[in-house]
Design a protein around this motif. Sequence first.
Motif, PDB file in Angstrom:
ATOM      1  N   ILE A 100       0.882  -1.167   0.000  1.00 35.37           N
ATOM      2  CA  ILE A 100       0.000   0.000   0.000  1.00 35.37           C
ATOM      3  C   ILE A 100       0.918   1.216   0.000  1.00 35.37           C
ATOM      4  CG2 ILE A 100      -1.706   1.347   1.281  1.00 35.37           C
ATOM      5  CD1 ILE A 100      -2.725  -1.318   2.471  1.00 35.37           C
ATOM      6  N   ILE A 101       0.788   2.044  -1.024  1.00 37.07           N
ATOM      7  CA  ILE A 101       1.615   3.245  -1.121  1.00 37.07           C
ATOM      8  C   ILE A 101       0.973   4.364  -0.317  1.00 37.07           C
ATOM      9  CG2 ILE A 101       2.403   5.065  -2.691  1.00 37.07           C
ATOM     10  CD1 ILE A 101       2.889   2.913  -4.776  1.00 37.07           C
ATOM     11  N   LEU A 102       1.785   4.973   0.560  1.00 37.40           N
ATOM     12  CA  LEU A 102       1.365   6.140   1.353  1.00 37.40           C
ATOM     13  C   LEU A 102       2.092   7.345   0.784  1.00 37.40           C
ATOM     14  CD1 LEU A 102       1.822   4.699   4.959  1.00 37.40           C
ATOM     15  CD2 LEU A 102      -0.233   4.687   3.572  1.00 37.40           C
ATOM     16  N   SER A 103       1.389   8.142  -0.016  1.00 33.77           N
ATOM     17  CA  SER A 103       2.068   9.242  -0.678  1.00 33.77           C
ATOM     18  C   SER A 103       1.075  10.283  -1.136  1.00 33.77           C
ATOM     19  CB  SER A 103       2.844   8.709  -1.893  1.00 33.77           C
ATOM     20  OG  SER A 103       3.313   9.752  -2.691  1.00 33.77           O
ATOM     21  N   ALA A 104       1.295  11.515  -0.737  1.00 33.53           N
ATOM     22  CA  ALA A 104       0.423  12.597  -1.198  1.00 33.53           C
ATOM     23  C   ALA A 104       0.552  12.759  -2.706  1.00 33.53           C
ATOM     24  CB  ALA A 104       0.785  13.889  -0.486  1.00 33.53           C
ATOM     25  N   GLY A 105       1.773  12.683  -3.206  1.00 31.97           N
ATOM     26  CA  GLY A 105       2.006  12.884  -4.639  1.00 31.97           C
ATOM     27  C   GLY A 105       1.364  11.823  -5.511  1.00 31.97           C
ATOM     28  N   MET A 106       1.534  10.560  -5.164  1.00 31.12           N
ATOM     29  CA  MET A 106       0.984   9.497  -6.007  1.00 31.12           C
ATOM     30  C   MET A 106      -0.523   9.405  -5.876  1.00 31.12           C
ATOM     31  SD  MET A 106       3.861   6.677  -6.494  1.00 31.12           S
ATOM     32  CE  MET A 106       3.073   6.192  -7.987  1.00 31.12           C
ATOM     33  N   ALA A 107      -1.053   9.719  -4.706  1.00 33.01           N
ATOM     34  CA  ALA A 107      -2.505   9.705  -4.533  1.00 33.01           C
ATOM     35  C   ALA A 107      -3.139  10.808  -5.376  1.00 33.01           C
ATOM     36  CB  ALA A 107      -2.865   9.870  -3.064  1.00 33.01           C
ATOM     37  N   ALA A 108      -2.367  11.858  -5.698  1.00 29.88           N
ATOM     38  CA  ALA A 108      -2.878  12.970  -6.495  1.00 29.88           C
ATOM     39  C   ALA A 108      -2.803  12.688  -8.004  1.00 29.88           C
ATOM     40  CB  ALA A 108      -2.100  14.242  -6.164  1.00 29.88           C
ATOM     41  N   MET A 109      -2.169  11.580  -8.397  1.00 33.12           N
ATOM     42  CA  MET A 109      -2.103  11.219  -9.817  1.00 33.12           C
ATOM     43  C   MET A 109      -3.517  11.022 -10.353  1.00 33.12           C
ATOM     44  SD  MET A 109       0.908   8.315  -9.737  1.00 33.12           S
ATOM     45  CE  MET A 109       0.731   7.769 -11.424  1.00 33.12           C
ATOM     46  N   ASN A 110      -3.684  11.197 -11.653  1.00 35.13           N
ATOM     47  CA  ASN A 110      -5.017  10.941 -12.193  1.00 35.13           C
ATOM     48  C   ASN A 110      -5.295   9.439 -12.107  1.00 35.13           C
ATOM     49  OD1 ASN A 110      -4.737   9.531 -14.820  1.00 35.13           O
ATOM     50  ND2 ASN A 110      -3.668  11.398 -15.451  1.00 35.13           N
ATOM     51  N   PRO A 111      -6.549   9.061 -11.990  1.00 34.62           N
ATOM     52  CA  PRO A 111      -6.910   7.656 -11.747  1.00 34.62           C
ATOM     53  C   PRO A 111      -6.347   6.686 -12.789  1.00 34.62           C
ATOM     54  CG  PRO A 111      -8.805   9.053 -11.347  1.00 34.62           C
ATOM     55  CD  PRO A 111      -7.724   9.934 -11.918  1.00 34.62           C
ATOM     56  N   ARG A 112      -6.304   7.090 -14.045  1.00 35.76           N
ATOM     57  CA  ARG A 112      -5.790   6.193 -15.078  1.00 35.76           C
ATOM     58  C   ARG A 112      -4.299   5.910 -14.873  1.00 35.76           C
ATOM     59  NH1 ARG A 112      -2.969   6.249 -19.452  1.00 35.76           N
ATOM     60  NH2 ARG A 112      -3.378   4.822 -21.150  1.00 35.76           N
ATOM     61  N   ASP A 113      -3.511   6.961 -14.641  1.00 37.13           N
ATOM     62  CA  ASP A 113      -2.072   6.782 -14.429  1.00 37.13           C
ATOM     63  C   ASP A 113      -1.807   5.948 -13.181  1.00 37.13           C
ATOM     64  OD1 ASP A 113      -1.565   8.260 -16.688  1.00 37.13           O
ATOM     65  OD2 ASP A 113      -0.997  10.087 -15.609  1.00 37.13           O
TER      66      ASP A 113
END
Length: 140
Positions: free
Chosen positions: A84-97
């Motif tokens: 499980i990735i805990l990351s503000a940056g990756m959680a903000a990626m668009n859903p497709r990416d």
Amino acid sequence: MPALSGPLLIVEDDADIREALQGYLELQGYEVRVASNGKEALEHLDTSPRPSLILLDMALPVMDGHRVLTTRKSNEALAEVPVIILSAGMAAMNPRDRAVYAANYDVAAFLKKPVEPRQLVELIERHALKSAGAQAGTSP
């Protein structure tokens, strides 16, 4: 709390976040190991019992989360450990990416920091127990 096959591994360089997560999860009855960088995380993955699940920050010193995932992907035994990735940056990626990244690196879920404790426990139970069940089903 159902039994897991091994401890949870928190990989987080921010000591306050790492200690808060560890304390909370231990209060929930989980055994927890911690690492402050990707190199330490990989060392934990070589110990027994192997972690049941990894909570992985991506922006880490020494070796970042992406390199941990790349190393994990190339090792069949490690690839079975859910992440499980805990990351503000990756959680903000668009859903497709995010979906493409998750499929490419076999990431179970993304959580944005600060983490909502109930959601974290739900994801741990869903993914670590699924993994433990799959491992139990394949063992002799």
